[in-house]
Motif scaffolding. Structure first.
Motif, PDB file in Angstrom:
ATOM      1  N   PHE A   1       0.807  -1.214   0.000  1.00 46.65           N
ATOM      2  CA  PHE A   1       0.000   0.000   0.000  1.00 46.65           C
ATOM      3  C   PHE A   1       0.843   1.269   0.000  1.00 46.65           C
TER       4      PHE A   1
ATOM      5  N   LYS B   1       0.595   4.292  -2.786  1.00 46.66           N
ATOM      6  CA  LYS B   1       0.295   5.686  -2.451  1.00 46.66           C
ATOM      7  C   LYS B   1       1.345   6.626  -3.026  1.00 46.66           C
TER       8      LYS B   1
ATOM      9  N   GLU C   1      -9.858   3.482  -7.311  1.00 39.29           N
ATOM     10  CA  GLU C   1      -9.089   3.493  -6.063  1.00 39.29           C
ATOM     11  C   GLU C   1      -8.455   4.849  -5.738  1.00 39.29           C
ATOM     12  N   TYR C   2      -8.030   5.597  -6.745  1.00 40.96           N
ATOM     13  CA  TYR C   2      -7.433   6.905  -6.457  1.00 40.96           C
ATOM     14  C   TYR C   2      -8.373   7.811  -5.661  1.00 40.96           C
TER      15      TYR C   2
ATOM     16  N   LYS D   1     -10.651   7.064  -3.571  1.00 46.87           N
ATOM     17  CA  LYS D   1     -10.799   6.570  -2.198  1.00 46.87           C
ATOM     18  C   LYS D   1      -9.622   6.970  -1.321  1.00 46.87           C
ATOM     19  N   HIS D   2      -8.449   7.067  -1.918  1.00 43.61           N
ATOM     20  CA  HIS D   2      -7.235   7.277  -1.131  1.00 43.61           C
ATOM     21  C   HIS D   2      -6.612   8.658  -1.293  1.00 43.61           C
TER      22      HIS D   2
END
Length: 372
Positions: free
Chosen positions: A191, A195, A227-228, A230-231
């Protein structure tokens, strides 16, 4: 180790042992020591340490077949991804394929090193350094060099993409500062690396003034689109796959006749993850005299190309690939069309090892070859 939270978040506790996941899993059919059901069962029964230490945790392709069919909507691949993060903390890591070269390339890209990624652009094609429409090349320039000996011209896909976009009046921006999308790192449970790559990409896209980022690889598209946000929060640009751009502009194309019989392979990310089943077929049907013959396993029931994340490419991967290539050959098609460059790489690798051969082409190159 927060396994209890992982179980809750992925609805793993709802599993009622129906075995649909294992019965659907392409790996379980060829590698009986891997069982999604038993992996979940052991975790629920408090044997999470054994699960985290099990090398079979890395056998999952994250193809999504199990989750798409689960009557309880258990997010098994999400469960696997997060358990892999715990496994890495406990020194249980995947076995890299291709001697770890892809992992090394991504690691280099996660640094601040300067890149020269656009050596591939052919003379006469129109690109720019900044603009509203950015074409994301991703790792394809690197793969084009690494897999040239496989008889794959992956750089042609990039040039064909620019050619097709130019035909639509789009002069795409290309960024020297973009990085690997982080898809493989995300699904391998790395992870922190995901990131870092994501942050670098968002900054690079902003710097180019991108309002829309056009993807050739469904994996990059899926990870950035889903996913981008969300994070990293709301994205300042819109991610799209190039087939969606082509579909929107089909009326502007003039195609010549192509008397060929083709079959189409739905990749996992393009299909089960993104639901883009009709878009490529609409493009194919717009080319005169081109006949599409479907494989028995198509759309949501399509078979994975056999490996994912550049890890654990064993005999079971080759068996899955051989099965899929046999299905393609069984249609009597002259050509296997994909929308995922990685699928081409994996299938070509299997052919080099003795699997059935069939000519392959990316859908972007198919469109480019049909232009008047």
């Amino acid at each position: 180790m927060n396994v209890e939270q992982i179980v809750k978040d992925t609805k793993t506790q709802l599993c009622y042992d129906c075995t649909v996941c294992t019965g659907s899993c392409p790996v379980a059919r060829t590698r009986p020591q891997f069982s999604p059901r038993l992996t979940v069962r052991r975790t629920i029964l408090g044997k999470e340490k054994a699960v985290i230490a099990d090398p079979e945790l890395w056998s999952c392709l994250t193809c999504g077949t199990c989750s798409s069919r689960c009557p309880q909507e258990v997010d098994f691949i999400g469960f696997i991804r997060r358990m892999r993060t715990e496994a890495i903390k406990n020194a249980n890591e995947a076995i890299p394929s291709h001697d770890g070269l892809m992992q090394i390339m991504a690691e280099i890209q996660s640094s601040a090193i300067a890149q020269s990624k656009h050596f591939w652009v052919e003379e006469g094609l129109r690109t720019r350094k900044q603009g509203a429409d950015l074409l994301y090349a991703g790792c394809l320039p690197f793969y084009g060099i690494v897999f040239e000996e496989y008889g794959l011209d992956l750089l042609k896909i990039l040039n064909d993409a620019v050619k097709v976009l130019n035909m639509m009046g789009i002069e795409p921006a290309l960024s020297e500062e973009e990085r690997c999308c982080g898809h493989d790192q995300f699904w391998r449970g790395e992870f922190g690396k995901f990131k870092r790559l994501g942050e670098l990409n968002i900054e690079a896209f902003k710097k180019c003034g991108a309002e829309r980022v056009i993807f050739l690889c469904p994996e990059g598209y899926e990870i950035v689109k889903k996913e981008y946000p969300k994070h990293f929060g709301e994205l300042p640009f819109k991610p799209v796959h190039i087939t969606e751009v082509i579909e929107e502009n089909l009326d502007s194309f003039s195609f010549k006749e192509m008397e060929k019989k083709i079959t189409y392979h739905d990749s996992c990310r393009m299909g089960r993850f993104l639901g883009l089943y009709d878009t490529p077929r609409k493009i194919i049907s717009s080319i005169p005299k081109l006949e599409l013959v479907e494989m028995d396993r198509n759309r949501a029931n399509s078979v994975c190309c056999g490996t994912s994340g550049w890890i654990n490419c064993f005999n079971c991967s080759k068996q899955i690939q051989t099965e899929r290539l046999n299905q393609a050959r069984g249609t009597g098609a002259d050509l296997l069309v994909t929308s995922c460059p990685k699928c081409q790489i994996h299938f070509r690798c299997a052919m080099r090892g003795g699997s059935p051969e069939i000519e392959m082409m990316d859908i972007v190159s198919l469109v480019a070859s049909a232009l008047q």
